[in-house]
Every structure is written in C-alpha cells, then in structure tokens.
Design a protein around this motif. Structure first.
Motif, PDB file in Angstrom:
ATOM      1  N   PRO A  78       0.823  -1.206   0.000  1.00  0.00           N
ATOM      2  CA  PRO A  78       0.000   0.000   0.000  1.00  0.00           C
ATOM      3  C   PRO A  78       0.864   1.265   0.000  1.00  0.00           C
ATOM      4  N   ASN A  79       0.292   2.330  -0.515  1.00  0.00           N
ATOM      5  CA  ASN A  79       0.901   3.657  -0.460  1.00  0.00           C
ATOM      6  C   ASN A  79      -0.040   4.608   0.253  1.00  0.00           C
ATOM      7  N   GLY A  80       0.542   5.591   0.933  1.00  0.00           N
ATOM      8  CA  GLY A  80      -0.244   6.658   1.528  1.00  0.00           C
ATOM      9  C   GLY A  80      -0.223   7.874   0.613  1.00  0.00           C
ATOM     10  N   ALA A  81      -0.023   9.048   1.198  1.00  0.00           N
ATOM     11  CA  ALA A  81      -0.030  10.282   0.413  1.00  0.00           C
ATOM     12  C   ALA A  81       1.194  10.391  -0.494  1.00  0.00           C
ATOM     13  N   THR A  82       2.262   9.655  -0.165  1.00  0.00           N
ATOM     14  CA  THR A  82       3.445   9.615  -1.021  1.00  0.00           C
ATOM     15  C   THR A  82       3.520   8.246  -1.679  1.00  0.00           C
ATOM     16  N   ALA A  83       3.640   8.256  -2.991  1.00  0.00           N
ATOM     17  CA  ALA A  83       3.617   6.994  -3.734  1.00  0.00           C
ATOM     18  C   ALA A  83       5.032   6.489  -4.000  1.00  0.00           C
ATOM     19  N   TYR A  84       5.336   5.321  -3.457  1.00  0.00           N
ATOM     20  CA  TYR A  84       6.612   4.658  -3.731  1.00  0.00           C
ATOM     21  C   TYR A  84       6.349   3.448  -4.617  1.00  0.00           C
ATOM     22  N   TYR A  85       7.417   2.934  -5.220  1.00  0.00           N
ATOM     23  CA  TYR A  85       7.201   1.834  -6.162  1.00  0.00           C
ATOM     24  C   TYR A  85       8.463   0.995  -6.305  1.00  0.00           C
ATOM     25  N   ALA A  86       8.321  -0.137  -7.004  1.00  0.00           N
ATOM     26  CA  ALA A  86       9.454  -1.018  -7.268  1.00  0.00           C
ATOM     27  C   ALA A  86      10.258  -0.444  -8.434  1.00  0.00           C
ATOM     28  N   THR A  87      11.469  -0.048  -8.158  1.00  0.00           N
ATOM     29  CA  THR A  87      12.318   0.555  -9.195  1.00  0.00           C
ATOM     30  C   THR A  87      13.149  -0.479  -9.946  1.00  0.00           C
ATOM     31  N   ALA A  88      13.231  -1.699  -9.403  1.00  0.00           N
ATOM     32  CA  ALA A  88      14.038  -2.725 -10.054  1.00  0.00           C
ATOM     33  C   ALA A  88      13.576  -4.108  -9.611  1.00  0.00           C
ATOM     34  N   VAL A  89      13.898  -5.094 -10.435  1.00  0.00           N
ATOM     35  CA  VAL A  89      13.635  -6.500 -10.116  1.00  0.00           C
ATOM     36  C   VAL A  89      14.948  -7.258 -10.272  1.00  0.00           C
ATOM     37  N   PRO A 143       6.988   0.959 -14.865  1.00  0.00           N
ATOM     38  CA  PRO A 143       6.380   2.007 -14.041  1.00  0.00           C
ATOM     39  C   PRO A 143       7.430   3.011 -13.568  1.00  0.00           C
ATOM     40  N   SER A 144       7.034   4.269 -13.518  1.00  0.00           N
ATOM     41  CA  SER A 144       7.940   5.333 -13.077  1.00  0.00           C
ATOM     42  C   SER A 144       7.485   5.934 -11.757  1.00  0.00           C
ATOM     43  N   SER A 145       6.399   5.409 -11.221  1.00  0.00           N
ATOM     44  CA  SER A 145       5.903   5.877  -9.920  1.00  0.00           C
ATOM     45  C   SER A 145       4.914   4.864  -9.385  1.00  0.00           C
ATOM     46  N   GLY A 146       4.560   5.055  -8.105  1.00  0.00           N
ATOM     47  CA  GLY A 146       3.496   4.259  -7.538  1.00  0.00           C
ATOM     48  C   GLY A 146       2.193   5.028  -7.609  1.00  0.00           C
ATOM     49  N   ASN A 147       1.176   4.554  -6.869  1.00  0.00           N
ATOM     50  CA  ASN A 147      -0.135   5.189  -6.872  1.00  0.00           C
ATOM     51  C   ASN A 147      -0.506   5.564  -5.443  1.00  0.00           C
ATOM     52  N   ILE A 148      -0.832   6.850  -5.254  1.00  0.00           N
ATOM     53  CA  ILE A 148      -1.116   7.330  -3.907  1.00  0.00           C
ATOM     54  C   ILE A 148      -2.426   6.763  -3.382  1.00  0.00           C
ATOM     55  N   ASN A 149      -2.480   6.609  -2.079  1.00  0.00           N
ATOM     56  CA  ASN A 149      -3.690   6.176  -1.369  1.00  0.00           C
ATOM     57  C   ASN A 149      -4.332   4.944  -2.005  1.00  0.00           C
ATOM     58  N   SER A 150      -3.510   3.991  -2.329  1.00  0.00           N
ATOM     59  CA  SER A 150      -4.004   2.771  -2.961  1.00  0.00           C
ATOM     60  C   SER A 150      -2.998   1.648  -2.733  1.00  0.00           C
ATOM     61  N   ASN A 151      -3.371   0.473  -3.180  1.00  0.00           N
ATOM     62  CA  ASN A 151      -2.468  -0.683  -3.110  1.00  0.00           C
ATOM     63  C   ASN A 151      -1.920  -0.972  -4.496  1.00  0.00           C
ATOM     64  N   ASP A 152      -0.602  -1.036  -4.608  1.00  0.00           N
ATOM     65  CA  ASP A 152       0.029  -1.431  -5.865  1.00  0.00           C
ATOM     66  C   ASP A 152       0.328  -2.927  -5.810  1.00  0.00           C
ATOM     67  N   VAL A 153      -0.075  -3.627  -6.852  1.00  0.00           N
ATOM     68  CA  VAL A 153       0.147  -5.070  -6.935  1.00  0.00           C
ATOM     69  C   VAL A 153       1.029  -5.354  -8.145  1.00  0.00           C
ATOM     70  N   TYR A 154       2.130  -6.044  -7.882  1.00  0.00           N
ATOM     71  CA  TYR A 154       3.061  -6.435  -8.947  1.00  0.00           C
ATOM     72  C   TYR A 154       2.914  -7.929  -9.205  1.00  0.00           C
ATOM     73  N   MET A 155       2.713  -8.269 -10.460  1.00  0.00           N
ATOM     74  CA  MET A 155       2.648  -9.669 -10.874  1.00  0.00           C
ATOM     75  C   MET A 155       3.871  -9.960 -11.738  1.00  0.00           C
ATOM     76  N   LEU A 156       4.645 -10.957 -11.346  1.00  0.00           N
ATOM     77  CA  LEU A 156       5.859 -11.316 -12.073  1.00  0.00           C
ATOM     78  C   LEU A 156       5.784 -12.776 -12.493  1.00  0.00           C
ATOM     79  N   GLN A 157       5.732 -13.016 -13.790  1.00  0.00           N
ATOM     80  CA  GLN A 157       5.862 -14.387 -14.275  1.00  0.00           C
ATOM     81  C   GLN A 157       7.317 -14.593 -14.667  1.00  0.00           C
ATOM     82  N   ILE A 158       7.970 -15.549 -14.017  1.00  0.00           N
ATOM     83  CA  ILE A 158       9.401 -15.765 -14.204  1.00  0.00           C
ATOM     84  C   ILE A 158       9.601 -17.082 -14.939  1.00  0.00           C
TER      85      ILE A 158
END
Length: 238
Positions: free
Chosen positions: A177-188, A205-220
């Motif tokens: 989840p993110n609050g008022a500041t959106a963070y994100y995965a910058t690398a895998v 992605p170049s940013s996360g999404n504020i006040n929401s849940n970011d979900v990353y799906m990785l098929q490896i």
C-alpha cells in the motif's frame, strides 16, 4: 582388543564378572546401540528371551539402525502406507510402503488450488527478498516508506536458479500500500542479479499510486542456466 577393532556385539554379564577394558570399550561405551555385521548375526547373538522392546541395533551390511517393537525388529520410516485414494488426474502405481508411488497427469485439472501467502506489517523499502520456497504471494499491510527492489530467490540459502529447471515458470505476487506519497518497485532482481522485465504496456512504471495498493505480478520463466525472462505488471487497487 586394540583400538580400532569392531564393536563386540551382545554379551551376557553375570554376577561377579570382572570387566576388561575391551569389554567396557566395545560392549558398553561404544554400544548404546548394539553393533552387528548383519541381521543374522544379531539374531544369533540375541537368543529367544533376551530381546526386549526398545532395544536398538546397527546392521553394518545395510548401514541401517533398527529397533525392537516388542514383536519384531523394525526399521525407521519403513511402515507400510495403504488406503491411498486417487483424485482427478492421479494414478496410483503402487499403494504400498515404504514409499508409495503415483503418476500425475500432464494435463490434470486443478480445482481451486490453495496458495501460501506471506502477510507482513513490515513496510516496503530498500531490497525486499521474496522467498519462493516460503510463499509466492507477499502482501504488505503498512504503507511503503521508500522505493524498493524486488529480489526473487528460493530462500536465504537457496537460489531460485537451483530449484527451477529450464522451461519451468513461476508466478510471484507482491502487494504494497501507499499513503499520500507513492513509492514503487524501481528494479527487479533474481538471486541478487538484475533482470529487465517485459512490462505490461511496454513501459516500466515510473511511480506508484497514492492512497491505494500497488500489486506487482511477475511471471518468471527460466530459459537457460541462471537466465530468466520476466513478464511483469503493476496494477492499482483502491
């Protein structure tokens, strides 16, 4: 009996016996578990009436430790397994122990399989290790505090590369989840080595999404030794 001689097997001591050093060494000290060349030698050394429940013996010819259960000598892990019932896509080849065998259809139908999820209150930040051998779904319940890197591995002592064969794939889910500041995965990374995912829509992605849940799906997908193709997406849930 010189040092390095084999253990002496079973001996019946009688009142008044004077113990020799060899007897103490090879009949007592070395033999909390009795030593025999084979099962026949054990049975010859332990005549009827001397075997009691709870006795242990080591058989040198098979390198096996056995115990007496009050009726017979038993090996560890050799119990018979019966009464197996085959489900959809499963064929029982041998229902008996010690290790029953089954065959699973290459095109088996899975009906609502359960997956293990790791739910943590630790906020996402820095390098995040996702252990595929523990859980393929990693859910954070506290707002991220900084950008982060997703590192996929087997576990702390096992690489993902070592548990996957070429041509196999796994799917990893990470939610933060993110609050008022959106963070994100910058690398895998996989096993600590950088990979370049193929992102849904063609752009990472170049940013996360504020006040929401970011979900990353990785098929490896493992394509060669220590070589992977990663198909990735970032989705907003609010």
């Amino acid at each position: 009996m010189p040092i390095g001689s084999p253990n002496a097997g079973y001996r019946t001591f009688t009142t008044g016996d004077v113990l020799t050093a060899a007897q103490v060494q090879y009949n007592l000290q070395n033999q909390s578990i009795m030593f025999f060349a084979n099962a026949a030698a054990r049975d010859a050394a332990l005549p009827s009436g001397t075997v009691q429940e709870g006795m242990f013996a080591y058989l040198a010819d098979t390198n096996a430790t056995v115990f007496y259960d009050g009726a017979a000598w038993q090996g560890f892990g050799t119990g018979d397994v019966t009464g197996l019932t085959a489900g959809t896509g499963i064929t029982i080849l041998n229902p008996s122990g010690p290790v029953p065998t089954i065959s699973v259809s290459d095109n088996a139908l899975l009906i609502a399989p359960r997956e293990q999820a790791l739910i943590s209150a630790t906020a996402a930040t820095g390098a995040i290790n996702i252990d595929a051998m523990v859980a393929a779904i990693d859910i954070r319940t506290t707002n991220a505090t900084a950008n982060y890197t997703l590192n996929i591995r087997g576990n702390s002592v096992t690489t993902l590369d070592s548990i996957m064969s070429v041509g196999q794939s796994i799917t990893i889910t990470f939610e933060s989840p993110n609050g008022a500041t959106a963070y994100y995965a910058t690398a895998v990374t996989i096993d600590g080595s950088a990979v370049t995912p193929k992102w849904l829509g063609g752009t990472a992605p170049s940013s996360g999404n504020i006040n929401s849940n970011d979900v990353y799906m990785l098929q490896i997908r493992k394509t060669a030794a220590a070589t992977f193709t990663v198909i990735a997406s970032q989705s907003k849930f609010a």
